[in-house]
Write an enzyme that holds these catalytic residues in place. Structure first.
Site, short mmCIF file in Angstrom:
data_model
loop_
_atom_site.label_atom_id
_atom_site.label_comp_id
_atom_site.label_asym_id
_atom_site.label_seq_id
_atom_site.Cartn_x
_atom_site.Cartn_y
_atom_site.Cartn_z
N GLU A 135 26.34 21.53 -16.21
CA GLU A 135 24.94 21.89 -16.43
C GLU A 135 24.40 21.29 -17.72
O GLU A 135 23.19 21.11 -17.87
CB GLU A 135 24.77 23.42 -16.46
CG GLU A 135 25.01 24.11 -15.12
CD GLU A 135 23.94 23.81 -14.07
OE1 GLU A 135 23.37 22.70 -14.08
OE2 GLU A 135 23.70 24.68 -13.23
N THR A 193 14.67 21.42 -16.32
CA THR A 193 15.20 22.73 -16.71
C THR A 193 14.98 22.95 -18.21
O THR A 193 14.57 24.05 -18.63
CB THR A 193 16.69 22.86 -16.34
OG1 THR A 193 16.80 22.63 -14.93
CG2 THR A 193 17.23 24.24 -16.64
N1 HSE Z 1 18.87 30.44 -15.35
C1 HSE Z 1 18.45 29.07 -15.40
C2 HSE Z 1 17.00 29.01 -15.82
C3 HSE Z 1 18.62 28.44 -14.06
O1 HSE Z 1 16.22 29.80 -15.28
O2 HSE Z 1 16.65 28.20 -16.69
C4 HSE Z 1 18.29 26.97 -14.06
O3 HSE Z 1 18.61 26.43 -12.81
#
Ligand code: HSE
Length: 317
Positions: A135, A193
């Site tokens: 990630e 993200t």
């Molecule tokens: N929990 C993470 C976010 C997931 O909401 O940024 C990203 O895929």
């Protein structure tokens, strides 16, 4: 000394939805809608890790450290002193950048394949830890919600209670259905993200924290009791959804459309821009899918809408 058992292994991992509203960075649910395949081959030629994408439509980076599967393979290789040249072949089924756990699916499949190629003794929690390494390539930081769900399947809580990270898997109710609307014509920024995380408030009023703790607890209770209505009541987020929805054109229309067509709840899938609706029967899923598609199309956005159920997680091919 490592016992080399296989020359080549393919692993398959599903897409996933993270957060489920109030469970930011903690809740993940594996979805049986789409999947990635990662094949790892011990090679005798060349050096290091080489990555090849079959149909690289998403223009995913191929340098091992910038690729979510590559990062996982490279970290495991370093930790286990593996110096074979490794060929990593990725077939993407999960579109990148839409909040349905695309990088996580590749990372989860890579971790499982690497463990199988070398017959490595890696326990379940450590394997999720390795997959989360992937990630960093797309989000800039580790987060565990998508990778844990993609690897383990079902509903997963990434717990850090007591200072140690553990992944608690719960079996979803049999009557849980989801509709995911992926706005495929939307141009998503490269580091989506990271961007979606940067719009979140740094400080949150206590009242909103209490609201989200109550909602998140209701979701967990709903999974424990296999009660879809209870899960859906908990999908009510006072912190992340209000801050992020401005990044998603037509969000309110898509959500209201889903609820009006019979969904019990709807929210942003992961960091977005996909929207996910939750239902108790398959009966209304077509109407919900049409309403969500119409909501996006009202603002000129074309979407791919999928009806799905929870997935059982990553597996070897
Ligand atoms: N929990 C993470 C976010 C997931 O909401 O940024 C990203 O895929």
């Amino acid at each position: 000394m490592l016992e080399k058992t296989k020359k080549s292994v393919t692993a398959i991992a599903p897409c996933s939805t993270a957060n489920l509203g109030p469970g930011y960075d903690v809740f993940g649910l594996a979805l049986d809608a789409l999947e990635d395949r990662v094949k790892i081959t011990r090679s005798t030629e060349g050096a290091g890790i080489s990555i090849r994408l079959i149909d690289n439509r998403d223009r995913i980076p191929l340098e091992p450290e910038s690729n979510s599967a590559g990062r996982v393979v490279s970290k495991i290789a370093r930790d286990f002193a593996i110096d074979d040249p490794l060929a990593v072949e990725i077939k993407k089924g999960v579109p990148a950048g839409y909040g349905v756990g695309s990088s996580a699916a590749s990372a989860a499949a890579a971790a499982l394949a690497m463990k199988a190629v070398y017959n490595l003794k890696i326990d379940k929690d450590s394997l999720v830890e390795y997959a989360a390494e992937g990630e960093i390539a797309s989000a800039g930081t580790k987060h565990y919600d998508n990778v844990s769900a993609s690897l383990l399947g079902g509903f997963v809580i990434s717990s850090i209670a007591g200072g140690k990270r553990r992944f608690v898997r719960m079996e979803p109710p049999r009557d849980l259905y989801m509709v995911v609307a992926i706005p495929i014509s939307m141009d998503v920024p490269k580091k989506k993200t990271e961007l979606a995380r940067s719009v979140l408030p740094k400080e949150v009023p206590l009242g909103k924290v209490v609201h989200n703790v109550s909602s998140a607890s209701t979701i967990v209770a709903g999974f424990a009791l296999r009660d879809v209505d209870m899960i859906a009541r908990g999908i009510d987020d006072a912190i992340v959804e209000p801050a992020r929805k401005i990044l998603i054109p037509g969000y309110d229309g898509v959500k209201q459309g889903a609820l009006g067509a019979g969904a019990l709840a709807a929210t942003i899938s992961g960091a977005g821009p996909s929207v996910i609706a939750f239902l108790k029967t398959k009966r209304d899923s077509r109407r919900v899918a049409e309403a969500m598609r119409a909501g996006f199309s009202k603002v000129g956005v074309e979407s791919r809408v999928l009806v799905c159920r929870p997935s059982t997680g990553a597996r070897l091919a």
